[in-house]
Design a protein around this motif. Sequence first.
Motif, PDB file in Angstrom:
ATOM      1  N   ASP A 296       0.814  -1.226   0.000  1.00 56.73           N
ATOM      2  CA  ASP A 296       0.000   0.000   0.000  1.00 56.73           C
ATOM      3  C   ASP A 296       0.844   1.271   0.000  1.00 56.73           C
ATOM      4  O   ASP A 296       0.298   2.381   0.006  1.00 56.73           O
ATOM      5  CB  ASP A 296      -0.909   0.014   1.233  1.00 56.73           C
ATOM      6  CG  ASP A 296      -1.954  -1.093   1.177  1.00 56.73           C
ATOM      7  OD1 ASP A 296      -2.220  -1.588   0.064  1.00 56.73           O
ATOM      8  OD2 ASP A 296      -2.486  -1.472   2.238  1.00 56.73           O
ATOM      9  N   GLY A 297       2.179   1.143   0.012  1.00 56.62           N
ATOM     10  CA  GLY A 297       3.021   2.330  -0.037  1.00 56.62           C
ATOM     11  C   GLY A 297       3.222   3.005   1.299  1.00 56.62           C
ATOM     12  O   GLY A 297       3.442   4.222   1.361  1.00 56.62           O
ATOM     13  N   ARG A 298       3.178   2.235   2.376  1.00 60.63           N
ATOM     14  CA  ARG A 298       3.332   2.811   3.715  1.00 60.63           C
ATOM     15  C   ARG A 298       4.788   3.139   4.030  1.00 60.63           C
ATOM     16  O   ARG A 298       5.072   4.018   4.848  1.00 60.63           O
ATOM     17  CB  ARG A 298       2.776   1.825   4.753  1.00 60.63           C
ATOM     18  CG  ARG A 298       2.983   2.232   6.202  1.00 60.63           C
ATOM     19  CD  ARG A 298       2.358   1.221   7.160  1.00 60.63           C
ATOM     20  NE  ARG A 298       2.723   1.484   8.534  1.00 60.63           N
ATOM     21  CZ  ARG A 298       2.176   2.416   9.306  1.00 60.63           C
ATOM     22  NH1 ARG A 298       1.215   3.181   8.830  1.00 60.63           N
ATOM     23  NH2 ARG A 298       2.568   2.581  10.562  1.00 60.63           N
ATOM     24  N   TYR A 299       5.747   2.419   3.391  1.00 55.56           N
ATOM     25  CA  TYR A 299       7.164   2.552   3.753  1.00 55.56           C
ATOM     26  C   TYR A 299       7.979   3.111   2.591  1.00 55.56           C
ATOM     27  O   TYR A 299       7.733   2.777   1.423  1.00 55.56           O
ATOM     28  CB  TYR A 299       7.744   1.197   4.165  1.00 55.56           C
ATOM     29  CG  TYR A 299       6.986   0.528   5.284  1.00 55.56           C
ATOM     30  CD1 TYR A 299       7.151   0.948   6.601  1.00 55.56           C
ATOM     31  CD2 TYR A 299       6.084  -0.504   5.013  1.00 55.56           C
ATOM     32  CE1 TYR A 299       6.438   0.348   7.635  1.00 55.56           C
ATOM     33  CE2 TYR A 299       5.366  -1.117   6.038  1.00 55.56           C
ATOM     34  CZ  TYR A 299       5.551  -0.684   7.340  1.00 55.56           C
ATOM     35  OH  TYR A 299       4.851  -1.267   8.356  1.00 55.56           O
ATOM     36  N   LEU A 300       8.986   3.923   2.938  1.00 55.33           N
ATOM     37  CA  LEU A 300       9.907   4.438   1.925  1.00 55.33           C
ATOM     38  C   LEU A 300      11.124   3.526   1.797  1.00 55.33           C
ATOM     39  O   LEU A 300      11.679   3.390   0.713  1.00 55.33           O
ATOM     40  CB  LEU A 300      10.358   5.859   2.296  1.00 55.33           C
ATOM     41  CG  LEU A 300      11.257   6.565   1.272  1.00 55.33           C
ATOM     42  CD1 LEU A 300      10.506   6.793  -0.033  1.00 55.33           C
ATOM     43  CD2 LEU A 300      11.768   7.899   1.828  1.00 55.33           C
ATOM     44  N   TRP A 301      11.531   2.921   2.929  1.00 59.88           N
ATOM     45  CA  TRP A 301      12.695   2.025   2.939  1.00 59.88           C
ATOM     46  C   TRP A 301      12.313   0.655   3.502  1.00 59.88           C
ATOM     47  O   TRP A 301      11.483   0.565   4.427  1.00 59.88           O
ATOM     48  CB  TRP A 301      13.818   2.603   3.802  1.00 59.88           C
ATOM     49  CG  TRP A 301      14.646   3.658   3.135  1.00 59.88           C
ATOM     50  CD1 TRP A 301      14.426   5.011   3.149  1.00 59.88           C
ATOM     51  CD2 TRP A 301      15.853   3.454   2.375  1.00 59.88           C
ATOM     52  NE1 TRP A 301      15.394   5.669   2.446  1.00 59.88           N
ATOM     53  CE2 TRP A 301      16.303   4.733   1.959  1.00 59.88           C
ATOM     54  CE3 TRP A 301      16.592   2.340   2.000  1.00 59.88           C
ATOM     55  CZ2 TRP A 301      17.450   4.917   1.200  1.00 59.88           C
ATOM     56  CZ3 TRP A 301      17.739   2.505   1.249  1.00 59.88           C
ATOM     57  CH2 TRP A 301      18.157   3.779   0.844  1.00 59.88           C
ATOM     58  N   LEU A 302      12.952  -0.382   2.944  1.00 59.15           N
ATOM     59  CA  LEU A 302      12.844  -1.743   3.463  1.00 59.15           C
ATOM     60  C   LEU A 302      14.267  -2.229   3.705  1.00 59.15           C
ATOM     61  O   LEU A 302      15.072  -2.295   2.772  1.00 59.15           O
ATOM     62  CB  LEU A 302      12.120  -2.643   2.451  1.00 59.15           C
ATOM     63  CG  LEU A 302      12.013  -4.137   2.777  1.00 59.15           C
ATOM     64  CD1 LEU A 302      11.320  -4.371   4.112  1.00 59.15           C
ATOM     65  CD2 LEU A 302      11.260  -4.864   1.653  1.00 59.15           C
ATOM     66  N   VAL A 303      14.578  -2.546   4.957  1.00 62.11           N
ATOM     67  CA  VAL A 303      15.954  -2.902   5.335  1.00 62.11           C
ATOM     68  C   VAL A 303      16.024  -4.390   5.656  1.00 62.11           C
ATOM     69  O   VAL A 303      15.341  -4.876   6.575  1.00 62.11           O
ATOM     70  CB  VAL A 303      16.429  -2.075   6.547  1.00 62.11           C
ATOM     71  CG1 VAL A 303      17.849  -2.487   6.937  1.00 62.11           C
ATOM     72  CG2 VAL A 303      16.370  -0.593   6.235  1.00 62.11           C
ATOM     73  N   PHE A 304      16.859  -5.124   4.908  1.00 59.34           N
ATOM     74  CA  PHE A 304      17.052  -6.559   5.134  1.00 59.34           C
ATOM     75  C   PHE A 304      18.367  -6.785   5.870  1.00 59.34           C
ATOM     76  O   PHE A 304      19.423  -6.316   5.432  1.00 59.34           O
ATOM     77  CB  PHE A 304      17.083  -7.310   3.799  1.00 59.34           C
ATOM     78  CG  PHE A 304      15.755  -7.339   3.089  1.00 59.34           C
ATOM     79  CD1 PHE A 304      14.719  -8.111   3.571  1.00 59.34           C
ATOM     80  CD2 PHE A 304      15.558  -6.587   1.935  1.00 59.34           C
ATOM     81  CE1 PHE A 304      13.493  -8.138   2.909  1.00 59.34           C
ATOM     82  CE2 PHE A 304      14.350  -6.611   1.270  1.00 59.34           C
ATOM     83  CZ  PHE A 304      13.307  -7.386   1.764  1.00 59.34           C
ATOM     84  N   THR A 305      18.312  -7.520   6.967  1.00 63.78           N
ATOM     85  CA  THR A 305      19.514  -7.780   7.754  1.00 63.78           C
ATOM     86  C   THR A 305      20.030  -9.210   7.608  1.00 63.78           C
ATOM     87  O   THR A 305      21.059  -9.555   8.176  1.00 63.78           O
ATOM     88  CB  THR A 305      19.239  -7.514   9.248  1.00 63.78           C
ATOM     89  OG1 THR A 305      18.142  -8.345   9.683  1.00 63.78           O
ATOM     90  CG2 THR A 305      18.891  -6.046   9.476  1.00 63.78           C
ATOM     91  N   SER A 306      19.337 -10.050   6.838  1.00 65.02           N
ATOM     92  CA  SER A 306      19.789 -11.433   6.622  1.00 65.02           C
ATOM     93  C   SER A 306      19.058 -12.022   5.423  1.00 65.02           C
ATOM     94  O   SER A 306      17.978 -11.536   5.041  1.00 65.02           O
ATOM     95  CB  SER A 306      19.506 -12.290   7.864  1.00 65.02           C
ATOM     96  OG  SER A 306      18.114 -12.584   7.941  1.00 65.02           O
TER      97      SER A 306
END
Length: 528
Positions: A296-306
Motif C-alpha cells: 500500500d506504499g506505507r514505507y519508503l525504505w525496506l531494510v534486510f539484515t539477513s
Amino acid sequence: MNPTSPASPPEFEATSGSVTFVGSGPSDLALLTLSGSRALKFADLIIVDPTTDVEHVRALVPAHAQIRVSKREDDANQILRAVAQGLKVVRLHGWDYFTDADADSVLADVLAQAGHHSNVVPGVNRWSAALSYGAVTASAAFAALDATAGIPELEDWPTAQTLIIRVMGDKSRAVAIKAAERFGADATVLSLERMGTTGQVSDLTTWGEVTDIDPEERFFIIGPGIDESHRNRFAWFEGKPLFDWRVILPRTKDDVTALVDELDHYGASSEVVATMSIEPPRTEQAMEKAVRGLVDGRYLWLVFTSPHAVSAIAERLTEFGLDSRALSGISLAAVGRGTVEALARLGLVADLTPVVENTTGALANEFPAYDDLIDPLNRVLVPSADVAVEPLLVGLSRLGWDVEEVTAYRTVRAAPPPADVRDDIKTGMFDAVVFTSATAVRNMIGIAGKPHAATVVAAIGPATAAACEMHGLRVDVIADTPTFESVADGLARFADRRRSDQAAAGLPLTKPSQRKRRKRRKAVEPAG
C-alpha cells in the motif's frame, strides 16, 4: 507400431527445441566446464545419471527446470519428445561421452534423428583424469586399456610407453597376473584408488604385490612418469595441506557454502552440522500487516539484515499472489553478502549496502538522514529475527526515521545431530572444527558436546576465539580477518606447519584424528 514405445521413437520434427550432451568429470560436478554450466543455466529439462547429486544440479539450473534421473532405455524417447515440444534439454553425464565406454547409446540414437538441433560439451575423460590426479607426466606415446568389461589377451594390449589400465577392484589380481606375463612380476606400477576424492590413495607397488580390493574403480599406470621422485614435484592433489582432513562446520543461521568451497580448495572434506533452526514467528498478524503496508506504499525504505528476512518477505508476497515487483518504488538496504545474493535471486538490487563494514551498526552510520523536503515518507520497515537489531534501530531513529521492526522469523537451537556424528565429535574422529561465530560455539557444545582435545579448533575472529576458550577449548587458529577465506587459509597454514614439524622430528605424517588411542583397561575382579 506404437509411436511411444522404446522400439519406435517419435518422428523428429524441426522446432526451436534442442538437446545438449554435457560431460563433467570426477567428484560430482566439480569439473563442469563453463559451456556445460551455460547449457544448464538455460535448460528446461535435465536428465542425469543415477549416481548424480540431484540437489547439486538443482542449484545450477533455472527454477522452472525439471530434473529426471536417467532410465537409459527410455532416454532417447524422452529427449526427442521434449525437443519436439520446443524444450531445451540437457543430458548430463559424469564423464566425457565419446571416451567413456560406460556411456549409453542415447547419444548416437539422438544425434541420428535430431541432427543440427544437438550439441555436445566435452567432459574430462577418465584417462587424462588418472594422469592428472596421479600427478603423472605422460610420455610422447600413451594409451588406455579398459579392462572393466573383460581382460584382453596380451597380443591385444596397447604397446605405448605410458599405459593406463582401468579395472574394477575385485578384478585387480587377475589383471596383475596378466600384466606380469608382459612386464614382469617385479615391474613397478602406480595404483590409484578413489580417484578425485579426498580419500584418494596412490601407491607405487609391483605387479606381483597387487591384490584385490573393494569392487570399485581402480587405475594402474605404468611408464617413466610414475617414478616417486618425479611425481613428488607435481603432487598437487594429495599434497594439499588439508588433504583427507575431516572438518566439521557448525552452522547457525548463515549459509556456509562458501566456506565449504574454500576448505575443499585445500583438500578437506567438510560436514555441516546445523546448530540453529529457522522457524516462522509465533503469530503471523504482524508480518501480514507489514506486507500489506509494503504493497500500500506505507514505507519508503525496506531494510534486510539477513537472507532469511528476504525469504520471509518473498514467501508472504507469494501468499498474496504477488512477486518482487510489488516492492517497486521502495528503496532497499541490505547487510551482508548473503543478503545481497538472496535479493539478486529475486531480481532485486539493494540501493544501499554498508561500504566500511558489513554490520547493522555500519549500515546505520551510512544511512541517509530523513529530509522532510524531499522524502515523501519517513517510515522504514526492518523485518528481522526475534533478536532485536538495536544498533540499527537506534541509529535510524536518530536520523529522523520512524522505524518499524517486525519479527519475520525465529531462530531456535537445532535438534542434536545423529548419534554417530556426536560420537565422532567427542572421540576425535574429526580432524578440525571451524567456528564462524560465538553462537556456533555455544550451540554446538549444547547439542553435541565438546570436540575432543586432539581436534584442531579454528575461529573466525577474536570474539569467537574468546567463546571457545570460555568453554574450555584450546584455539589453534584465529583468522587474520573475519572472512571465510581467511579462516580456511589460516587452517591450511596451520596444517602445513604441523606437517613440517612432524617431518623435522622424523615422525610419520599423520592427521590429528590419526593419534594413538588408549586401550581401555579391563576391570580386574577383586580376589574372592
